[in-house]
Design an enzyme around this catalytic site. Structure first.
Site, PDB file in Angstrom:
ATOM      1  CG  ASP A 131      -5.219   1.066 -11.354  1.00 13.48           C
ATOM      2  OD1 ASP A 131      -5.999   1.603 -10.548  1.00 13.48           O
ATOM      3  OD2 ASP A 131      -5.078  -0.167 -11.454  1.00 13.48           O
ATOM      4  NE  ARG A 181      -5.894   4.066  -6.006  1.00 11.47           N
ATOM      5  CZ  ARG A 181      -6.047   3.403  -7.162  1.00 11.47           C
ATOM      6  NH1 ARG A 181      -5.031   3.162  -7.960  1.00 11.47           N
ATOM      7  NH2 ARG A 181      -7.237   3.002  -7.536  1.00 11.47           N
TER       8      ARG A 181
HETATM    9  C1  LIG Z   1      -5.298   0.803  -3.027  1.00 15.14           C
HETATM   10  C2  LIG Z   1      -4.006   0.683  -3.767  1.00 15.14           C
HETATM   11  C3  LIG Z   1      -3.951   1.020  -5.116  1.00 15.14           C
HETATM   12  C4  LIG Z   1      -2.731   0.933  -5.804  1.00 15.14           C
HETATM   13  N1  LIG Z   1      -2.667   1.356  -7.096  1.00 15.14           N
HETATM   14  C5  LIG Z   1      -1.471   1.439  -7.716  1.00 15.14           C
HETATM   15  C6  LIG Z   1      -1.341   2.018  -9.005  1.00 15.14           C
HETATM   16  O1  LIG Z   1      -2.326   2.431  -9.633  1.00 15.14           O
HETATM   17  N2  LIG Z   1      -0.103   2.101  -9.549  1.00 15.14           N
HETATM   18  C7  LIG Z   1       1.028   1.664  -8.881  1.00 15.14           C
HETATM   19  O2  LIG Z   1       2.140   1.812  -9.397  1.00 15.14           O
HETATM   20  N3  LIG Z   1       0.922   1.079  -7.677  1.00 15.14           N
HETATM   21  C8  LIG Z   1      -0.283   0.958  -7.073  1.00 15.14           C
HETATM   22  N4  LIG Z   1      -0.369   0.389  -5.834  1.00 15.14           N
HETATM   23  C9  LIG Z   1       0.822  -0.340  -5.262  1.00 15.14           C
HETATM   24  C10 LIG Z   1       1.784   0.596  -4.574  1.00 15.14           C
HETATM   25  O3  LIG Z   1       2.473   1.384  -5.512  1.00 15.14           O
HETATM   26  C11 LIG Z   1       2.844  -0.186  -3.747  1.00 15.14           C
HETATM   27  O4  LIG Z   1       3.566  -0.997  -4.608  1.00 15.14           O
HETATM   28  C12 LIG Z   1       2.253  -1.047  -2.655  1.00 15.14           C
HETATM   29  O5  LIG Z   1       1.196  -0.397  -2.010  1.00 15.14           O
HETATM   30  C13 LIG Z   1       3.348  -1.368  -1.606  1.00 15.14           C
HETATM   31  O6  LIG Z   1       3.809  -0.194  -1.011  1.00 15.14           O
HETATM   32  P1  LIG Z   1       3.437   0.250   0.483  1.00 15.14           P
HETATM   33  O7  LIG Z   1       3.038   1.690   0.444  1.00 15.14           O
HETATM   34  O8  LIG Z   1       2.453  -0.649   1.073  1.00 15.14           O
HETATM   35  O9  LIG Z   1       4.807   0.250   1.265  1.00 15.14           O
HETATM   36  P2  LIG Z   1       5.962  -0.840   1.424  1.00 15.14           P
HETATM   37  O10 LIG Z   1       7.057  -0.101   2.085  1.00 15.14           O
HETATM   38  O11 LIG Z   1       6.229  -1.528   0.148  1.00 15.14           O
HETATM   39  O12 LIG Z   1       5.327  -1.870   2.423  1.00 15.14           O
HETATM   40  C14 LIG Z   1       5.091  -1.552   3.779  1.00 15.14           C
HETATM   41  C15 LIG Z   1       4.701  -2.829   4.493  1.00 15.14           C
HETATM   42  O13 LIG Z   1       3.421  -3.264   4.019  1.00 15.14           O
HETATM   43  C16 LIG Z   1       3.402  -4.665   3.867  1.00 15.14           C
HETATM   44  N5  LIG Z   1       3.236  -4.989   2.436  1.00 15.14           N
HETATM   45  C17 LIG Z   1       3.396  -4.173   1.380  1.00 15.14           C
HETATM   46  N6  LIG Z   1       3.146  -4.809   0.226  1.00 15.14           N
HETATM   47  C18 LIG Z   1       2.872  -6.080   0.574  1.00 15.14           C
HETATM   48  C19 LIG Z   1       2.543  -7.236  -0.162  1.00 15.14           C
HETATM   49  N7  LIG Z   1       2.453  -7.233  -1.491  1.00 15.14           N
HETATM   50  N8  LIG Z   1       2.316  -8.375   0.533  1.00 15.14           N
HETATM   51  C20 LIG Z   1       2.377  -8.418   1.883  1.00 15.14           C
HETATM   52  N9  LIG Z   1       2.682  -7.341   2.628  1.00 15.14           N
HETATM   53  C21 LIG Z   1       2.924  -6.205   1.994  1.00 15.14           C
HETATM   54  C22 LIG Z   1       4.715  -5.188   4.402  1.00 15.14           C
HETATM   55  O14 LIG Z   1       4.558  -5.471   5.777  1.00 15.14           O
HETATM   56  C23 LIG Z   1       5.643  -4.018   4.208  1.00 15.14           C
HETATM   57  O15 LIG Z   1       6.723  -4.021   5.099  1.00 15.14           O
HETATM   58  C24 LIG Z   1      -1.572   0.471  -5.128  1.00 15.14           C
HETATM   59  C25 LIG Z   1      -1.635   0.148  -3.776  1.00 15.14           C
HETATM   60  C26 LIG Z   1      -2.811   0.249  -3.091  1.00 15.14           C
HETATM   61  C27 LIG Z   1      -2.842  -0.062  -1.631  1.00 15.14           C
END
Ligand SMILES: Cc1cc2nc3c(=O)[nH]c(=O)nc-3n(C[C@H](O)[C@H](O)[C@H](O)COP(=O)(O)OP(=O)(O)OC[C@H]3O[C@@H](n4cnc5c(N)ncnc54)[C@H](O)[C@@H]3O)c2cc1C
Length: 309
Positions: A131, A181
């Site tokens: 991560d 990732r």
């Molecule tokens: C497999 C995976 C591993 C990850 N590992 C890391 C890491 O190591 N370090 C790190 O900094 N971040 C990590 N993240 C989190 C990432 O950085 C984002 O904060 C998170 O994925 C939300 O961003 P998004 O790309 O979905 O887009 P966004 O623009 O935030 O969301 C797009 C849409 O997705 C939906 N959505 C997003 N988040 C949520 C939620 N929490 N609850 C409900 N609906 C939601 C909503 O409909 C939103 O409008 C990880 C995420 C995933 C999927």
């Protein structure tokens, strides 16, 4: 919305709140939406159900910023045990670790020793994801990831599209054929290191995703994990992949357990690689606050659970 995002991110760092909020049943009920349970058995059962829908999984045992070497050692041992259970159950499941949970704050050397144990035990068939945490950890995380990747083929690292530096980091990771990732980024970062506007983060994500699935990256053997729940971005990536005649196995979509479930099923059904990260464990408070920060509307679930019988 930024006010709520900042508020939840501030809560994620509060030990006082963590010690109190996690005692309340209504908070515990709300977190269930994103976690199948606190134990490895809960995660294994969820992985089995997802495998039946052709969805792969990645496990992460919640915890961060450990300050006791014995505890960091136990976390590594826990992963070894879980990897054995995954193998016994023939699951298509990998693990993802946080370096601060493996002792990074104590010493990078101690942390590397724990990481090396997990990667060695996983074996060449099973990738260990690292991560990415707050921006002050990026240099050391990439350094330990590169060191592990030089020693083992089965290491991948997360990079964050909100950081200005990530385009340059990605070039170096591609050159060494590292599995990557790509995420948007979940921490509170100042404007001198991260794009302050969401639209810029989204555009940078798309630009980095194109690099990650490019011909040079594929030639270098890079495994590309595109981790997002953003339906518009997913559509753009699919349109781009189709325009470039990329095969459906050229990259994978990754999402978190319980978020955009229908989209996870739809992608797998259409033949795209779909992977779900399952978090479990009792140290869920900071992680859950970051999920609320991503979508403050999730806080309604907490309130709804307050009034549920
Ligand atoms: C497999 C995976 C591993 C990850 N590992 C890391 C890491 O190591 N370090 C790190 O900094 N971040 C990590 N993240 C989190 C990432 O950085 C984002 O904060 C998170 O994925 C939300 O961003 P998004 O790309 O979905 O887009 P966004 O623009 O935030 O969301 C797009 C849409 O997705 C939906 N959505 C997003 N988040 C949520 C939620 N929490 N609850 C409900 N609906 C939601 C909503 O409909 C939103 O409008 C990880 C995420 C995933 C999927």
């Amino acid at each position: 919305m930024d006010v709520f995002r900042n508020l939840f991110l501030a809560c994620s760092q509060s030990r006082w709140l963590r010690d109190r909020a996690t005692r309340y049943a209504f908070v515990r009920r709300a977190v269930c939406r994103f976690m199948p349970g606190e134990t490895a058995d809960d995660a294994l059962a969820a992985a089995l159900a997802l495998q039946q829908r052709s969805i792969g999984t990645v496990f992460t045992h919640l915890g961060e910023n450990i300050t006791d070497p014995g505890e960091a050692d136990s976390v590594a041992s826990h992963y070894l045990q879980v990897l054995d259970q995954i193998r016994e159950m023939h699951l298509n499941t990998e693990v993802s670790v946080k370096l601060t949970q493996l002792g990074l704050d104590l010493s990078p050397e101690l942390c590397y020793g724990n990481l090396d144990r997990v990667v060695t035990h996983a074996g060449s068939e099973s990738l260990v994801w690292i991560d990415m945490e707050a921006s002050n950890y990026v240099d050391v995380t990439l350094e330990l990831a590169r060191r592990a990747r030089t020693a083992h083929p089965n290491v991948g690292v997360c990079i964050q599209a909100y950081l200005y530096r990530t385009a340059a980091d990605l070039e170096k990771l591609i050159a060494m054929g590292m599995a990557v990732r790509l995420v948007k980024g979940a921490y509170k970062e100042p404007a001198n290191v991260a794009f302050p506007h969401k639209a810029d983060v989204d555009e940078n994500y798309f630009a980095l995703a194109r690099k990650l699935v490019s011909e040079p990256a594929r030639r270098a053997g890079v495994r590309a994990g595109l981790a997002t729940h953003d339906l518009k971005l997913i559509r753009r990536i699919i349109d781009y992949a189709e325009a470039q005649s990329l095969s459906k196995s050229a990259f994978e979509f990754q999402m978190l357990y319980g978020i955009q479930r229908e989209e996870q099923y739809r992608l797998a059904h259409e033949g795209w690689k779909s992977v779900v990260l399952i978090a479990y464990g009792s140290y869920w408070f900071p992680w859950y606050m970051r999920r609320l920060a991503e979508r403050p509307a999730n806080a309604w679930f907490v309130l709804r659970n307050l009034f549920a019988t």
